[in-house]
Write a protein that holds these residues in place. Structure first.
Motif, PDB file in Angstrom:
ATOM      1  N   SER A 145       0.857  -1.193   0.000  1.00 20.43           N
ATOM      2  CA  SER A 145       0.000   0.000   0.000  1.00 20.43           C
ATOM      3  C   SER A 145       0.884   1.231   0.000  1.00 20.43           C
ATOM      4  N   TYR A 167      -0.736  -3.572  -5.046  1.00 16.90           N
ATOM      5  CA  TYR A 167      -1.831  -3.950  -4.155  1.00 16.90           C
ATOM      6  C   TYR A 167      -2.069  -5.454  -4.188  1.00 16.90           C
ATOM      7  N   PHE A 279      -2.624  -3.137   4.744  1.00 15.87           N
ATOM      8  CA  PHE A 279      -3.546  -2.974   3.623  1.00 15.87           C
ATOM      9  C   PHE A 279      -4.996  -3.158   4.053  1.00 15.87           C
ATOM     10  N   PHE A 348      -8.388  -4.231  -7.922  1.00  9.82           N
ATOM     11  CA  PHE A 348      -7.690  -5.311  -7.229  1.00  9.82           C
ATOM     12  C   PHE A 348      -7.940  -6.667  -7.901  1.00  9.82           C
TER      13      PHE A 348
END
Length: 369
Positions: A145, A167, A279, A348
Motif C-alpha cells: 500500500s 496492491y 492494507f 484489485f
C-alpha cells in the motif's frame, strides 16, 4: 524468466501471509504462463495443492541443515538458475553465491515499529534487523500500500525509487455470487441471525473489536465475528457479560473460504475499525462480496475501501455507532454504496495485480541501476 519464491508462508500459513503468497503465485502462473515459478521450502504441505498442479509451478526442497532458509535457500534458487528471488514476507536469505540473481522482497507493514506495545522487546529487535537486512539486499521492494511505502521510507530510510506499490487481491471465493441455496446452507450450519453486521480478522487489540461491540450496545443489532481468538477476547467477553450481550454476538473460527464468502454476502454491513493495517484484505473481500463497508479513516484502509465506504475515527465509539445505525436503517444507501464499491474494487482484480507484479520483475532487467 524463472522466478523463485521463499515458500515458507505459502506452505505453512493458513491465512494472512499464506493467502498472500498463494494468491501471488496463482495470479502470476495463470496470467503469465510462459514463465517458470519455483517454490522453495523444507517440505510441501496440502496448502496450495491446486497451484502446485499448474504445469509452470514447481516445488524445490531446500538443502537440509540448521538455518537452511537463511543460509541455503538463496543459493538453492541460484543453483536452479532462477533469474529472480522473491521473499514474500519481509525477509531475504542472508547468503548467496556469486551467480547473478535479482532480489525482490515484499514488506506488508511495519506495525511493530508504529505500535510497539503489541510486540515484545525481543520480537521488535528481531523484526527490525530482518527487515533492514532485506531492504538493504533487495534490488526492489514491493509495498502492499502507499501507507506501507511511506512507512518504509520513514522507518527503514529506503529511497523512494527502490519501492513499488503493488496492491493485493483476494481469494477467488469472494469474487463469485453464491446461490440462494449455498447461502442458506451456511446460514443454517452456523445458525446466523436473519440480519447482522460482520467483523472478520484475528481478535486482537489492534483490530478494535471491543469498540464495535460498544457501538451496538444500546441497539438490537446482531454481530457475527469470524477470526482467531487471542487473549484480547477476554476483554470483549467481559464487556458482553456485563452488558448482557452474549446472545447477540456470535463468534466463529475455522470457517472455510467458501463459507466465509457466503457469510460476507449474508451480512448487511462489514465493520472493520482497525487502528492500523498494512492494507486490509477483509475490506477488499467485503467489497467483492457486495457488502457495505465501514472502516477506519487511518493508515491504508481508505486505499482499500475507496471513496464510497464509510469511514470512522476508530477510537470514537459515538462516530462508529452513528454510522452503523445510518447504514443499518437505510437499505437504499447500503445498495448504493455496494454498487459503487463493486466498481472500485476492480482495481484489485487478478489481471491488474499480476501485471503490476510482472512489471516489477521485468523492470529489474531494463535498468542500469
Amino acid at each position: 524468466m524463472k522466478i523463485a519464491f521463499d515458500g515458507k508462508r505459502f506452505f505453512n500459513n493458513s491465512s494472512g501471509l499464506g493467502n498472500y503468497s498463494r494468491d501471488l503465485v496463482r495470479v502470476l502462473a495463470t496470467h503469465f504462463p510462459a514463465h517458470e515459478y519455483l517454490l522453495l521450502n523444507k517440505s510441501k504441505t496440502a496448502k496450495g495443492e491446486s497451484i502446485l498442479s499448474l504445469t509452470n509451478v514447481d516445488f524445490i526442497p531446500t538443502s537440509k541443515g540448521n538455518l537452511s532458509r537463511q543460509l541455503k535457500m538463496g543459493k538453492d534458487a541460484q543453483n536452479e538458475d532462477a533469474d529472480v528471488f522473491h521473499g514474500l514476507s519481509g525477509e531475504l536469505p542472508l547468503k548467496w553465491n556469486p551467480k547473478p540473481i535479482r532480489k525482490v522482497v515484499t514488506i506488508h507493514d511495519l506495525i511493530f515499529l508504529k505500535f510497539p506495545k503489541y510486540y515484545s522487546f525481543f520480537d521488535r529487535k528481531i523484526h527490525l534487523w530482518k527487515f533492514r537486512q532485506a531492504a538493504k539486499q533487495a534490488d526492489r521492494i514491493i509495498a502492499i500500500s502507499e501507507q506501507t511505502k511511506r512507512d518504509i521510507i520513514h522507518y527503514l530510510k529506503v529511497p523512494e525509487h527502490k519501492i513499488n506499490v503493488v496492491y493485493q487481491g483476494c481469494h477467488a471465493a469472494f469474487k463469485s455470487k453464491k446461490t440462494d441455496e449455498e447461502r442458506s446452507v451456511v446460514k443454517l450450519k452456523y445458525s446466523l441471525p436473519e440480519r447482522f453486521i460482520l467483523n472478520v480478522g484475528t481478535i486482537e487489540e489492534r483490530k478494535n473489536l471491543l469498540n464495535v461491540v460498544k457501538a451496538i450496545t444500546d441497539s438490537e443489532i446482531p454481530l457475527v465475528v469470524v477470526g482467531k481468538k487471542t487473549k484480547y477476547i477476554g476483554r470483549v467477553q467481559k464487556y458482553l457479560i456485563k452488558n448482557k450481550m452474549q446472545q447477540r454476538v456470535h463468534f466463529f473460527e475455522g470457517v472455510s473460504m467458501d463459507e466465509l464468502a457466503a457469510i460476507y454476502q449474508l451480512a448487511d454491513i462489514f465493520v472493520y475499525p482497525s487502528v492500523y493495517e498494512g492494507f486490509g484484505i477483509p475490506v477488499i473481500e467485503a467489497l467483492f462480496s457486495g457488502t457495505a463497508v465501514i472502516t477506519s479513516n487511518r493508515t491504508s484502509l481508505p486505499e482499500a475501501g475507496g471513496p464510497d465506504s464509510l469511514y470512522v475515527d476508530p477510537y470514537n465509539v459515538a462516530d462508529l455507532k452513528a454510522k452503523v445505525l445510518f447504514l443499518w436503517e437505510n437499505k437504499s444507501e447500503r445498495d448504493r454504496r455496494t454498487e459503487k464499491g463493486l466498481r472500485y474494487v476492480t482495481k484489485f482484480e487478478d489481471e491488474k495485480v499480476a501485471a503490476d507484479l510482472m512489471g516489477v520483475y521485468e523492470s529489474l532487467f531494463n535498468t542500469q541501476e
